[in-house]
Write an enzyme that holds these catalytic residues in place. Structure first.
Site, PDB file in Angstrom:
ATOM      1  N   GLU A  16       0.911  -1.120   0.027  1.00  0.00           N
ATOM      2  CA  GLU A  16       0.136   0.066  -0.044  1.00  0.00           C
ATOM      3  C   GLU A  16       0.739   1.223  -0.055  1.00  0.00           C
ATOM      4  OE1 GLU A  16      -3.576   0.927   2.797  1.00  0.00           O
ATOM      5  OE2 GLU A  16      -2.132   2.199   3.374  1.00  0.00           O
ATOM      6  N   HIS A  77      -8.209   3.102  -3.775  1.00  0.00           N
ATOM      7  CA  HIS A  77      -9.229   3.068  -2.860  1.00  0.00           C
ATOM      8  C   HIS A  77     -10.331   4.302  -2.909  1.00  0.00           C
ATOM      9  CE1 HIS A  77      -6.180   1.471   0.583  1.00  0.00           C
ATOM     10  NE2 HIS A  77      -5.757   1.077  -0.621  1.00  0.00           N
ATOM     11  N   GLY A 108     -14.996   5.022   4.886  1.00  0.00           N
ATOM     12  CA  GLY A 108     -14.070   6.217   5.293  1.00  0.00           C
ATOM     13  C   GLY A 108     -14.553   6.525   6.964  1.00  0.00           C
ATOM     14  N   ALA A 123     -19.948   1.113   3.759  1.00  0.00           N
ATOM     15  CA  ALA A 123     -19.292   0.747   2.605  1.00  0.00           C
ATOM     16  C   ALA A 123     -20.115  -0.455   1.759  1.00  0.00           C
ATOM     17  CB  ALA A 123     -18.176   0.101   2.889  1.00  0.00           C
ATOM     18  N   LYS A 163     -21.709  -7.256   3.811  1.00  0.00           N
ATOM     19  CA  LYS A 163     -20.727  -6.411   2.761  1.00  0.00           C
ATOM     20  C   LYS A 163     -20.269  -7.589   1.717  1.00  0.00           C
ATOM     21  CE  LYS A 163     -17.002  -4.317   4.286  1.00  0.00           C
ATOM     22  NZ  LYS A 163     -16.116  -3.217   4.829  1.00  0.00           N
ATOM     23  N   GLN A 174      -7.191  -4.535   8.449  1.00  0.00           N
ATOM     24  CA  GLN A 174      -6.656  -3.353   9.333  1.00  0.00           C
ATOM     25  C   GLN A 174      -5.361  -4.115  10.031  1.00  0.00           C
ATOM     26  OE1 GLN A 174      -6.095  -0.152  10.222  1.00  0.00           O
ATOM     27  NE2 GLN A 174      -8.305   0.046  11.193  1.00  0.00           N
TER      28      GLN A 174
HETATM   29  P1  FAD Z   1     -17.982  -0.283   6.956  1.00  0.00           P
HETATM   30  O1  FAD Z   1     -17.736  -1.579   6.274  1.00  0.00           O
HETATM   31  O2  FAD Z   1     -19.001   0.473   6.300  1.00  0.00           O
HETATM   32  O3  FAD Z   1     -17.910  -0.426   8.590  1.00  0.00           O
HETATM   33  C1  FAD Z   1     -18.029   0.559   9.312  1.00  0.00           C
HETATM   34  C2  FAD Z   1     -18.535   0.453  10.540  1.00  0.00           C
HETATM   35  O4  FAD Z   1     -20.029   0.248  10.413  1.00  0.00           O
HETATM   36  C3  FAD Z   1     -18.380  -1.100  11.267  1.00  0.00           C
HETATM   37  O5  FAD Z   1     -18.397  -0.910  12.736  1.00  0.00           O
HETATM   38  C4  FAD Z   1     -19.537  -2.075  10.639  1.00  0.00           C
HETATM   39  O6  FAD Z   1     -19.642  -3.079  11.582  1.00  0.00           O
HETATM   40  C5  FAD Z   1     -20.944  -1.108  10.651  1.00  0.00           C
HETATM   41  N1  FAD Z   1     -21.634  -1.485   9.424  1.00  0.00           N
HETATM   42  C6  FAD Z   1     -21.087  -1.819   8.277  1.00  0.00           C
HETATM   43  N2  FAD Z   1     -22.063  -2.005   7.613  1.00  0.00           N
HETATM   44  C7  FAD Z   1     -23.327  -1.560   8.189  1.00  0.00           C
HETATM   45  C8  FAD Z   1     -24.840  -1.585   7.994  1.00  0.00           C
HETATM   46  N3  FAD Z   1     -25.435  -2.021   7.079  1.00  0.00           N
HETATM   47  N4  FAD Z   1     -25.437  -1.075   8.952  1.00  0.00           N
HETATM   48  C9  FAD Z   1     -24.962  -0.803  10.039  1.00  0.00           C
HETATM   49  N5  FAD Z   1     -23.576  -1.161  10.584  1.00  0.00           N
HETATM   50  C10 FAD Z   1     -22.766  -1.317   9.599  1.00  0.00           C
HETATM   51  N6  FAD Z   1      -9.883   5.524   5.056  1.00  0.00           N
HETATM   52  C11 FAD Z   1      -9.734   6.558   3.989  1.00  0.00           C
HETATM   53  O7  FAD Z   1     -10.313   7.590   4.331  1.00  0.00           O
HETATM   54  N7  FAD Z   1      -8.960   6.224   3.185  1.00  0.00           N
HETATM   55  C12 FAD Z   1      -8.476   5.103   2.484  1.00  0.00           C
HETATM   56  O8  FAD Z   1      -7.657   4.968   1.650  1.00  0.00           O
HETATM   57  C13 FAD Z   1      -8.656   3.833   3.579  1.00  0.00           C
HETATM   58  N8  FAD Z   1      -7.913   2.717   3.189  1.00  0.00           N
HETATM   59  C14 FAD Z   1      -8.356   1.698   4.198  1.00  0.00           C
HETATM   60  C15 FAD Z   1      -7.557   0.399   3.817  1.00  0.00           C
HETATM   61  C16 FAD Z   1      -8.026  -0.718   4.698  1.00  0.00           C
HETATM   62  C17 FAD Z   1      -7.206  -1.903   4.375  1.00  0.00           C
HETATM   63  C18 FAD Z   1      -8.592  -0.399   6.033  1.00  0.00           C
HETATM   64  C19 FAD Z   1      -8.508  -1.740   6.883  1.00  0.00           C
HETATM   65  C20 FAD Z   1      -9.145   0.590   6.182  1.00  0.00           C
HETATM   66  C21 FAD Z   1      -8.744   1.909   5.374  1.00  0.00           C
HETATM   67  N9  FAD Z   1      -9.438   3.253   5.702  1.00  0.00           N
HETATM   68  C22 FAD Z   1      -9.317   4.160   4.625  1.00  0.00           C
HETATM   69  C23 FAD Z   1     -10.049   3.331   6.794  1.00  0.00           C
HETATM   70  C24 FAD Z   1     -11.620   3.278   7.005  1.00  0.00           C
HETATM   71  O9  FAD Z   1     -12.070   4.177   6.005  1.00  0.00           O
HETATM   72  C25 FAD Z   1     -12.233   3.200   8.172  1.00  0.00           C
HETATM   73  O10 FAD Z   1     -11.702   2.174   9.046  1.00  0.00           O
HETATM   74  C26 FAD Z   1     -13.641   3.264   8.438  1.00  0.00           C
HETATM   75  O11 FAD Z   1     -13.940   3.769   9.686  1.00  0.00           O
HETATM   76  C27 FAD Z   1     -14.408   2.201   8.120  1.00  0.00           C
HETATM   77  O12 FAD Z   1     -14.473   1.955   6.821  1.00  0.00           O
HETATM   78  P2  FAD Z   1     -15.318   0.312   6.378  1.00  0.00           P
HETATM   79  O13 FAD Z   1     -15.417   0.735   4.855  1.00  0.00           O
HETATM   80  O14 FAD Z   1     -14.819  -0.661   6.770  1.00  0.00           O
HETATM   81  O15 FAD Z   1     -16.656   0.695   6.932  1.00  0.00           O
END
Ligand code: FAD
Length: 285
Positions: A16, A77, A108, A123, A163, A174
């Site tokens: 990355e 991303h 995010g 997401a 998801k 993570q």
């Molecule tokens: P989600 O999958 O939406 O999950 C977030 C939270 O919501 C979790 O607690 C989950 O259990 C809950 N949830 C999920 N779906 C639902 C639903 N339908 N209803 C209710 N609750 C739900 N951030 C950036 O800004 N830019 C980047 O380039 C970036 N790259 C990353 C790369 C990796 C490999 C990782 C692990 C993280 C990265 N992040 C990045 C950080 C990420 O954006 C954050 O961790 C963010 O808080 C969660 O994103 P997610 O896509 O996992 O969210």
């Protein structure tokens, strides 16, 4: 190439990188990529600035150049928290026309100080949107130590399963510093019927400030073994860097031996450290 196809052939080793800040010179990332290129990673992913929004043109340009100049698969991303569907479509059209086949669909982090104004809450909604409208290979994030906003590991796994069912092809974790978290998580995903490849995200921790920030942001547990390394070498940057590299090599060796689908190295744009780690593990992967 679509990342899901690479897992069919081998243990994946990927990197990355992050784009330079908007006011910084773009050329520094190309020096970094040049130095990383002889690792010949299976793919390189390019982060998108925290908060998402429309300003991801550097992410797309760099991910596109990784494909065209370095002949390497790339992943762009894309955090959706501040995007309308129209804006997401504009960005995805641009990713597609730039020759990039893989998107890491993210929510995010929710900003503390500003209102969130997009069409996507999580997401999974972006994954659905991409699956319905595009032919991308979709990557998503997962959390061996549970996402900090989740009430429980069970909720987090349920949300992850949903998801993945929306159309995810491959997951990246993570960072974690105790492999037992990864093994417990992998077992829970198997029990839940999540069957896509899961790559272990490894961050070589080479300075104390960096790990303090990570613990605060991601809720990562610091194992005693790691705390002892920090205490012993915190005032000796070279020793701490070398200990951090050795720790990451030890984690990767164990993960590969235990059959992890792949290793995603958070390079922090530091080719020296990425090379030291790759040189130590290349015969294993
Ligand atoms: P989600 O999958 O939406 O999950 C977030 C939270 O919501 C979790 O607690 C989950 O259990 C809950 N949830 C999920 N779906 C639902 C639903 N339908 N209803 C209710 N609750 C739900 N951030 C950036 O800004 N830019 C980047 O380039 C970036 N790259 C990353 C790369 C990796 C490999 C990782 C692990 C993280 C990265 N992040 C990045 C950080 C990420 O954006 C954050 O961790 C963010 O808080 C969660 O994103 P997610 O896509 O996992 O969210």
């Amino acid at each position: 190439m679509k990342t899901a196809d690479i897992f069919k052939k081998k243990t994946v080793f990927s990197l990355e990188v992050f784009p330079p800040k908007p006011d910084a010179n773009e050329s520094v990332i190309y020096d970094t990529l040049e130095q990383l290129s002889d690792i010949r990673p299976d793919f390189i992913s390019v982060t998108y600035g925290a908060g998402g929004g429309k300003n991801g043109s550097r992410t797309i340009k760099i991910a596109s150049d990784i494909v065209s100049k370095y002949n390497t698969t790339s992943v762009a991303h894309l955090p959706c928290i501040n995007l309308t569907k129209k804006q997401a479509a504009e960005i995805l059209d641009s990713i597609k026309s730039s020759g990039i086949e893989n998107v890491l669909a993210l929510r995010g982090d929710i900003p503390n100080d500003t209102e969130v104004s997009g069409d996507f809450s999580h997401a999974d909604e972006l994954v659905t949107f991409i699956r319905e409208n595009y032919d991308f290979n979709i990557v998503a994030a997962c959390y061996p130590e549970v996402h900090p906003e989740s009430n429980s590991a069970v909720d987090d796994i349920k949300n992850l399963k949903n998801k993945v069912e929306c159309g995810v092809d491959h997951l990246i974790t993570q960072l974690f510093l105790d492999n037992r978290h990864f093994y417990n998580f992998r077992e829970n995903t198997q029990l839940a019927g999540i069957n896509v490849p899961i790559e272990a995200g490894i961050m070589p921790v080479t300075n104390k400030k960096q790990i303090e920030r990570m613990v605060k942001l991601c809720g990562v547990e610091l194992p005693n073994k790691f705390i002892r390394v920090l205490e012993r070498y915190e005032n000796d940057p070279v020793a701490l860097r070398d200990a951090g590299i050795a720790y990451a090599v030890d984690q990767i060796t164990d993960l590969v031996t235990e059959g992890a689908d792949g290793i995603h190295l958070y390079t922090m744009n530091n080719p020296y450290i990425a090379h030291r780690i790759y040189d130590a593990v290349q015969s294993l992967i």
